[in-house]
Design a protein around this motif. Structure first.
Motif, PDB file in Angstrom:
ATOM      1  N   TYR A  59       1.058  -1.291   0.144  1.00  0.00           N
ATOM      2  CA  TYR A  59       0.227   0.075   0.022  1.00  0.00           C
ATOM      3  C   TYR A  59       0.977   1.210   0.006  1.00  0.00           C
ATOM      4  O   TYR A  59       1.752   1.301   0.813  1.00  0.00           O
ATOM      5  CB  TYR A  59      -0.864  -0.046   1.215  1.00  0.00           C
ATOM      6  CG  TYR A  59      -1.709  -1.213   1.273  1.00  0.00           C
ATOM      7  CD1 TYR A  59      -3.166  -1.048   0.475  1.00  0.00           C
ATOM      8  CD2 TYR A  59      -1.457  -2.235   1.900  1.00  0.00           C
ATOM      9  CE1 TYR A  59      -3.768  -2.264   0.540  1.00  0.00           C
ATOM     10  CE2 TYR A  59      -2.198  -3.452   1.998  1.00  0.00           C
ATOM     11  CZ  TYR A  59      -3.388  -3.386   1.105  1.00  0.00           C
ATOM     12  OH  TYR A  59      -4.370  -4.454   1.217  1.00  0.00           O
ATOM     13  N   ILE A  60       0.613   2.211  -0.983  1.00  0.00           N
ATOM     14  CA  ILE A  60       1.718   3.170  -1.067  1.00  0.00           C
ATOM     15  C   ILE A  60       0.385   4.507  -0.822  1.00  0.00           C
ATOM     16  O   ILE A  60      -0.483   4.782  -1.527  1.00  0.00           O
ATOM     17  CB  ILE A  60       2.166   3.301  -2.449  1.00  0.00           C
ATOM     18  CG1 ILE A  60       3.005   2.258  -2.532  1.00  0.00           C
ATOM     19  CG2 ILE A  60       2.924   4.778  -2.654  1.00  0.00           C
ATOM     20  CD1 ILE A  60       3.365   2.060  -4.367  1.00  0.00           C
ATOM     21  N   THR A  61       0.695   5.062   0.261  1.00  0.00           N
ATOM     22  CA  THR A  61      -0.174   6.456   0.596  1.00  0.00           C
ATOM     23  C   THR A  61       0.557   7.651   0.313  1.00  0.00           C
ATOM     24  O   THR A  61       1.515   7.959   0.775  1.00  0.00           O
ATOM     25  CB  THR A  61      -0.396   6.229   2.094  1.00  0.00           C
ATOM     26  OG1 THR A  61      -0.997   4.784   2.430  1.00  0.00           O
ATOM     27  CG2 THR A  61      -1.273   7.163   2.578  1.00  0.00           C
ATOM     28  N   ASN A  62      -0.102   8.396  -0.609  1.00  0.00           N
ATOM     29  CA  ASN A  62       0.345   9.867  -0.747  1.00  0.00           C
ATOM     30  C   ASN A  62      -0.691  10.781  -0.427  1.00  0.00           C
ATOM     31  O   ASN A  62      -1.610  10.992  -1.008  1.00  0.00           O
ATOM     32  CB  ASN A  62       0.550   9.953  -2.350  1.00  0.00           C
ATOM     33  CG  ASN A  62       1.219  11.094  -2.616  1.00  0.00           C
ATOM     34  OD1 ASN A  62       0.899  12.146  -2.251  1.00  0.00           O
ATOM     35  ND2 ASN A  62       2.308  11.155  -3.263  1.00  0.00           N
ATOM     36  N   LYS A  63      -0.496  11.361   0.928  1.00  0.00           N
ATOM     37  CA  LYS A  63      -1.504  12.689   1.568  1.00  0.00           C
ATOM     38  C   LYS A  63      -1.604  13.755   0.349  1.00  0.00           C
ATOM     39  O   LYS A  63      -2.540  14.339   0.368  1.00  0.00           O
ATOM     40  CB  LYS A  63      -1.087  12.971   2.888  1.00  0.00           C
ATOM     41  CG  LYS A  63      -1.347  11.493   3.724  1.00  0.00           C
ATOM     42  CD  LYS A  63      -1.047  12.009   5.208  1.00  0.00           C
ATOM     43  CE  LYS A  63      -1.513  10.782   6.036  1.00  0.00           C
ATOM     44  NZ  LYS A  63      -1.239  11.038   7.587  1.00  0.00           N
ATOM     45  N   GLU A  64      -0.439  14.223  -0.033  1.00  0.00           N
ATOM     46  CA  GLU A  64      -0.435  15.508  -0.929  1.00  0.00           C
ATOM     47  C   GLU A  64      -1.401  14.988  -2.135  1.00  0.00           C
ATOM     48  O   GLU A  64      -2.035  16.129  -2.572  1.00  0.00           O
ATOM     49  CB  GLU A  64       0.902  15.452  -1.549  1.00  0.00           C
ATOM     50  CG  GLU A  64       2.039  16.087  -0.535  1.00  0.00           C
ATOM     51  CD  GLU A  64       2.540  14.981   0.556  1.00  0.00           C
ATOM     52  OE1 GLU A  64       2.359  13.818   0.153  1.00  0.00           O
ATOM     53  OE2 GLU A  64       2.816  15.352   1.692  1.00  0.00           O
TER      54      GLU A  64
END
Length: 96
Positions: A59-64
């Motif tokens: 899982y790759i989380t990118n908040k931007e």
């Protein structure tokens, strides 16, 4: 996390099904080329600390970009993309 980013960028693959799922889940209409470009850009820009392996998926989380990508660990195939619920995250932080 042990350098999953470079392995994913080198081996990433897509299925026909994922293009439709990507557009549907993110409520957008991008071409296959634009989806691939967006995914590669998102993975490249995301700090490896935001890569999390659970079971057979990464899982790759990118908040931007307000997105979480799900990739199969064994095949490096994109499974799906989900919008993050930023409001819930902010509310949780404020209530702690």
């Amino acid at each position: 996390m042990k350098n999953f980013k470079s392995e994913i960028l080198k081996n990433i693959c897509y299925t026909e099904l994922v293009y439709g799922r990507f557009n549907k889940k993110l409520n957008i209409e991008l071409s296959k080329e634009k989806i691939e470009e967006f995914i590669l850009e998102t993975i490249s820009e995301t700090d490896e600390a935001k890569f999390q392996k659970k079971g057979k998926n990464i899982y790759i989380t990118n908040k931007e970009k307000n997105i979480r990508l799900t990739i199969n660990f064994y095949t490096y195939r994109i499974i799906t993309a989900d919008k993050l619920n930023i409001k819930t995250t902010i509310e949780k932080t404020m209530n702690e």
